[in-house]
Design an enzyme around this catalytic site. Structure first.
Site, PDB file in Angstrom:
ATOM      1  N   ALA A  56      35.924   4.430  -9.110  1.00  0.00           N
ATOM      2  CA  ALA A  56      34.654   3.693  -9.167  1.00  0.00           C
ATOM      3  C   ALA A  56      33.972   4.099 -10.467  1.00  0.00           C
ATOM      4  O   ALA A  56      33.860   5.302 -10.770  1.00  0.00           O
ATOM      5  CB  ALA A  56      33.785   4.055  -7.972  1.00  0.00           C
ATOM      6  N   VAL A  82      35.920   9.244 -10.279  1.00  0.00           N
ATOM      7  CA  VAL A  82      34.853   8.589 -11.048  1.00  0.00           C
ATOM      8  C   VAL A  82      35.400   8.190 -12.419  1.00  0.00           C
ATOM      9  O   VAL A  82      35.973   9.006 -13.144  1.00  0.00           O
ATOM     10  CB  VAL A  82      33.622   9.505 -11.191  1.00  0.00           C
ATOM     11  CG1 VAL A  82      32.543   8.789 -11.997  1.00  0.00           C
ATOM     12  CG2 VAL A  82      33.087   9.896  -9.819  1.00  0.00           C
ATOM     13  N   LYS A  83      35.209   6.907 -12.715  1.00  0.00           N
ATOM     14  CA  LYS A  83      35.702   6.374 -13.984  1.00  0.00           C
ATOM     15  C   LYS A  83      34.583   6.478 -15.011  1.00  0.00           C
ATOM     16  O   LYS A  83      33.458   6.034 -14.770  1.00  0.00           O
ATOM     17  CB  LYS A  83      36.085   4.905 -13.770  1.00  0.00           C
ATOM     18  CG  LYS A  83      37.381   4.503 -14.395  1.00  0.00           C
ATOM     19  CD  LYS A  83      37.765   3.125 -13.900  1.00  0.00           C
ATOM     20  CE  LYS A  83      38.843   2.519 -14.750  1.00  0.00           C
ATOM     21  NZ  LYS A  83      39.098   1.140 -14.356  1.00  0.00           N
ATOM     22  N   ILE A  84      34.910   7.072 -16.137  1.00  0.00           N
ATOM     23  CA  ILE A  84      33.917   7.310 -17.189  1.00  0.00           C
ATOM     24  C   ILE A  84      34.461   6.802 -18.515  1.00  0.00           C
ATOM     25  O   ILE A  84      35.619   7.081 -18.847  1.00  0.00           O
ATOM     26  CB  ILE A  84      33.577   8.825 -17.246  1.00  0.00           C
ATOM     27  CG1 ILE A  84      32.827   9.200 -15.961  1.00  0.00           C
ATOM     28  CG2 ILE A  84      32.805   9.207 -18.488  1.00  0.00           C
ATOM     29  CD1 ILE A  84      32.149  10.533 -15.956  1.00  0.00           C
TER      30      ILE A  84
END
Ligand code: G3P
Length: 215
Positions: A56, A82-84
């Site tokens: 996400a 977590v996509k950064i």
């Protein structure tokens, strides 16, 4: 090689998960917006269908806000990754979050050196975008291949997700180079099943059988 599904479409995720083909799911703000449903609810629903890493993405672009958003996203479920984005602020946020054992997928990777930065900052996954490089006349698949070589040289604990996949050939090349994961859009997953000789062969088997035994 693990198969992730690159979509936020619940029906498609269920459809391929029922065949045992989905090891994880990746989303991004565009894919979430395309479905037009609540972000957190969508992610929560995906975690109830697939027992594997679910990416996400944060929508903030400064490190402090990314960290705040990432902590909230990580609370949704143990499987949340977590996509950064690969920008300086993103690297800063990844350095903080990886120390809190929040798994980070650094996205929008377009060069091997960006992947190296991500791995050094503690990212658990990097997502090189092969299709978008092909779109601008670069050979996209050379990117994950070089990243594979670099990560193997130093034994980085960072998995390569070949992303922005546009056709079944990308999946084959990803598997041949030893990429850890291919994140595949539903349309490409559908194409992967198809071979005309399979259809012709089955039709012949059925018609020969029916000629002798009836249907
Ligand atoms: O996983 C990243 C992917 O969603 C980007 O794909 O087709 O928009 O380049 P694409």
């Amino acid at each position: 090689m693990k198969f992730f599904l690159d979509t936020a479409n619940i029906e498609q995720i269920k459809y391929f998960a029922d065949m045992g083909l989905v090891d994880g799911v990746t989303t991004n703000p565009s894919l979430i917006a395309k479905e037009g449903k609540d972000f957190e609810e969508t992610i929560k629903e995906i975690t109830s269908i697939v027992d594997g890493p679910i990416s996400a993405e944060v929508t903030a672009t400064d490190a402090d806000s990314m960290v705040k958003q990432a902590r909230e996203l990580a609370k949704i479920h143990n499987n949340i990754v977590v996509k950064i984005p690969m920008i300086k602020e993103g690297v800063k946020a990844t350095n903080v979050l990886s120390k809190e054992e929040i798994n980070i997928n650094m996205t929008l990777i377009f060069s091997p050196v960006q992947a190296l930065l991500a791995a050094k900052a503690g990212a658990k996954y990097v997502s090189p975008f092969v299709g978008r490089l092909d779109d601008i006349s670069h050979v996209g698949m050379e990117l994950p291949e070089t990243i594979r070589e670099i990560f193997d040289n130093y034994d980085y604990d960072c998995e390569i997700i070949v992303a922005s996949i546009r056709n079944p050939l990308h999946v084959i090349e990803a598997a041949r180079m030893g990429a850890d994961i291919a994140t595949i859009p539903p349309k490409v997953m559908e194409q992967m099943f198809k071979h005309p000789l399979t259809d012709i062969g089955l039709e012949k088997f059925m018609s020969d059988w029916n000629k002798t035994f009836g249907n």
